[in-house]
Enzyme design. Sequence first.
Site, PDB file in Angstrom:
ATOM      1  N   HIS A 167     -16.454 -20.336  79.950  1.00  0.00           N
ATOM      2  CA  HIS A 167     -16.809 -21.449  79.064  1.00  0.00           C
ATOM      3  C   HIS A 167     -17.805 -22.312  79.822  1.00  0.00           C
ATOM      4  O   HIS A 167     -17.452 -22.852  80.882  1.00  0.00           O
ATOM      5  CB  HIS A 167     -15.574 -22.265  78.705  1.00  0.00           C
ATOM      6  CG  HIS A 167     -14.489 -21.437  78.084  1.00  0.00           C
ATOM      7  ND1 HIS A 167     -14.282 -21.382  76.727  1.00  0.00           N
ATOM      8  CD2 HIS A 167     -13.574 -20.605  78.642  1.00  0.00           C
ATOM      9  CE1 HIS A 167     -13.267 -20.557  76.473  1.00  0.00           C
ATOM     10  NE2 HIS A 167     -12.823 -20.073  77.618  1.00  0.00           N
ATOM     11  N   GLU A 181      -2.959 -15.384  75.834  1.00  0.00           N
ATOM     12  CA  GLU A 181      -3.061 -16.116  77.113  1.00  0.00           C
ATOM     13  C   GLU A 181      -1.682 -16.741  77.362  1.00  0.00           C
ATOM     14  O   GLU A 181      -0.999 -16.376  78.311  1.00  0.00           O
ATOM     15  CB  GLU A 181      -4.154 -17.186  77.030  1.00  0.00           C
ATOM     16  CG  GLU A 181      -4.284 -18.027  78.299  1.00  0.00           C
ATOM     17  CD  GLU A 181      -5.333 -19.144  78.196  1.00  0.00           C
ATOM     18  OE1 GLU A 181      -5.803 -19.449  77.082  1.00  0.00           O
ATOM     19  OE2 GLU A 181      -5.668 -19.731  79.258  1.00  0.00           O
ATOM     20  N   HIS A 184      -9.727 -15.655  71.938  1.00  0.00           N
ATOM     21  CA  HIS A 184      -8.648 -15.815  72.909  1.00  0.00           C
ATOM     22  C   HIS A 184      -7.341 -15.446  72.204  1.00  0.00           C
ATOM     23  O   HIS A 184      -7.071 -15.936  71.100  1.00  0.00           O
ATOM     24  CB  HIS A 184      -8.547 -17.266  73.369  1.00  0.00           C
ATOM     25  CG  HIS A 184      -9.596 -17.684  74.358  1.00  0.00           C
ATOM     26  ND1 HIS A 184     -10.933 -17.526  74.126  1.00  0.00           N
ATOM     27  CD2 HIS A 184      -9.472 -18.249  75.586  1.00  0.00           C
ATOM     28  CE1 HIS A 184     -11.605 -17.988  75.183  1.00  0.00           C
ATOM     29  NE2 HIS A 184     -10.749 -18.437  76.089  1.00  0.00           N
ATOM     30  N   HIS A 243     -16.275 -13.781  80.102  1.00  0.00           N
ATOM     31  CA  HIS A 243     -15.371 -14.857  79.676  1.00  0.00           C
ATOM     32  C   HIS A 243     -15.555 -16.061  80.590  1.00  0.00           C
ATOM     33  O   HIS A 243     -14.943 -16.144  81.650  1.00  0.00           O
ATOM     34  CB  HIS A 243     -13.917 -14.340  79.717  1.00  0.00           C
ATOM     35  CG  HIS A 243     -12.893 -15.314  79.227  1.00  0.00           C
ATOM     36  ND1 HIS A 243     -11.614 -14.930  78.858  1.00  0.00           N
ATOM     37  CD2 HIS A 243     -12.932 -16.659  79.051  1.00  0.00           C
ATOM     38  CE1 HIS A 243     -10.928 -15.988  78.490  1.00  0.00           C
ATOM     39  NE2 HIS A 243     -11.698 -17.061  78.603  1.00  0.00           N
ATOM     40  N   ASP A 250     -13.468 -17.828  83.574  1.00  0.00           N
ATOM     41  CA  ASP A 250     -12.952 -18.753  82.551  1.00  0.00           C
ATOM     42  C   ASP A 250     -13.586 -20.146  82.672  1.00  0.00           C
ATOM     43  O   ASP A 250     -14.543 -20.430  81.955  1.00  0.00           O
ATOM     44  CB  ASP A 250     -11.426 -18.825  82.598  1.00  0.00           C
ATOM     45  CG  ASP A 250     -10.798 -19.205  81.268  1.00  0.00           C
ATOM     46  OD1 ASP A 250     -11.527 -19.305  80.273  1.00  0.00           O
ATOM     47  OD2 ASP A 250      -9.560 -19.373  81.218  1.00  0.00           O
TER      48      ASP A 250
HETATM   49  N1  HPA Z   1      -8.081 -20.970  76.836  1.00  0.00           N
HETATM   50  C1  HPA Z   1      -8.317 -21.580  75.683  1.00  0.00           C
HETATM   51  N2  HPA Z   1      -9.318 -22.422  75.509  1.00  0.00           N
HETATM   52  C2  HPA Z   1     -10.137 -22.670  76.522  1.00  0.00           C
HETATM   53  C3  HPA Z   1      -9.941 -22.060  77.741  1.00  0.00           C
HETATM   54  C4  HPA Z   1      -8.863 -21.152  77.902  1.00  0.00           C
HETATM   55  O1  HPA Z   1      -8.618 -20.550  78.959  1.00  0.00           O
HETATM   56  N3  HPA Z   1     -10.924 -22.533  78.540  1.00  0.00           N
HETATM   57  C5  HPA Z   1     -11.689 -23.365  77.816  1.00  0.00           C
HETATM   58  N4  HPA Z   1     -11.211 -23.454  76.587  1.00  0.00           N
HETATM   59 ZN    ZN Z   2     -11.188 -18.973  78.095  1.00  0.00          ZN
END
Ligand code: HPA
Ligand code: ZN
Length: 350
Positions: A31, A212, A209, A29, A290
């Site tokens: 980005h 969160e 996702h 995970h 992340d």
């Molecule tokens: N959550 C949702 N979208 C995202 C995240 C995240 O932690 N990081 C980059 N895009």
């Molecule tokens: Zn993410």
Amino acid sequence: MNTPRHTVRDIPADRLPALLRAMPKAELHMHIEGSLEPELIFALAQRNGVAIPYASVEDLRRAYAFTNLQSFLDIYYAGASVLLKEQDFYDMAWAYLERAAADNVIRTEMFFDPQTHTERGVSMQTVIDGLHRACVDARDKLGVDAALILCFLRHLSEEDAFATLEQALPYRDRFIGVGLDSSELGHPPEKFARVFARCRELGFHLVAHAGEEGPPAYVWSALDVLKVERVDHGVQSTKDPALMKRLAQDRIPLTVCPLSNLKLCVFPDLGQHNLRELLDAGLVATVNSDDPAYFGGYMNQNFIETFAATGLTAQHAWQLAANSFEGSFVDAAAKRAYVDRLNAAFDAFA
Ligand code: HPA
Ligand code: ZN
């Protein structure tokens, strides 16, 4: 695959950081646009003649004081605006892959957000060519096995996601799956039911996702409507005992991101993070970075700070790394080979 447990001898807390650094691990995970360090943002802005509303690297870094997911996303999308050319995408991914190698990440499944770029007139080919070239070089030059997962932005429409999928299909051999990211609240997984069904027919791996900031209901619909194989974050699942049972029984990996959760105020401090609760409930929880350039650390920093704050042990370290390999999208033989390397690293450390 339920990895046979390797019994790990306890080690003193002061030797844990060295063990955490030394152990091989997978990152599931991350980005890639979130690995763009302020220095590289400024260098690319200059190279491409793009204006950014910050006077200096320090000025930009000072803006990284987030209160929730959206406050971060606003700055994250602004940072990505400096990416225009194939070489920019290569340079960004290469910088991350070098840091991953230094952290003993031997497998990484990197998210990318094509809509952030195509809506600015950058072609899908430019994005995927640059990222893919870095993945090929990572295998050859760093010994890091790197793959790509295309994420749809959930604040945009399903129609937009379908159009993005169409644009990406000529490059389908260059990404292994699709995911769902961006603003969670108000954009439940079911909004993307049809596009995920299509991606499933096409044979892509599916992740999203969920949980969160959003409720356990979003995790349920990621599982039951989108039919995801992994849940990204998922930390809100502890609020729903039936969901915890489901995640444990089906061995659905959760890609947990402790420093992200801290910086986006999902938990008030790391000591109150629920990673240990997830592990103790038998879930396939993993540790990930992340958006490492924005949240204060890459993989090993996430491990070291979380272990220091929560009192996790060497046995937990082994479990988290084993979970990362179990949750990765490689075949069973490759998983076994990764776990053999993990066990050898623990034996060598003891
Ligand atoms: N959550 C949702 N979208 C995202 C995240 C995240 O932690 N990081 C980059 N895009
Ligand atoms: Zn993410």
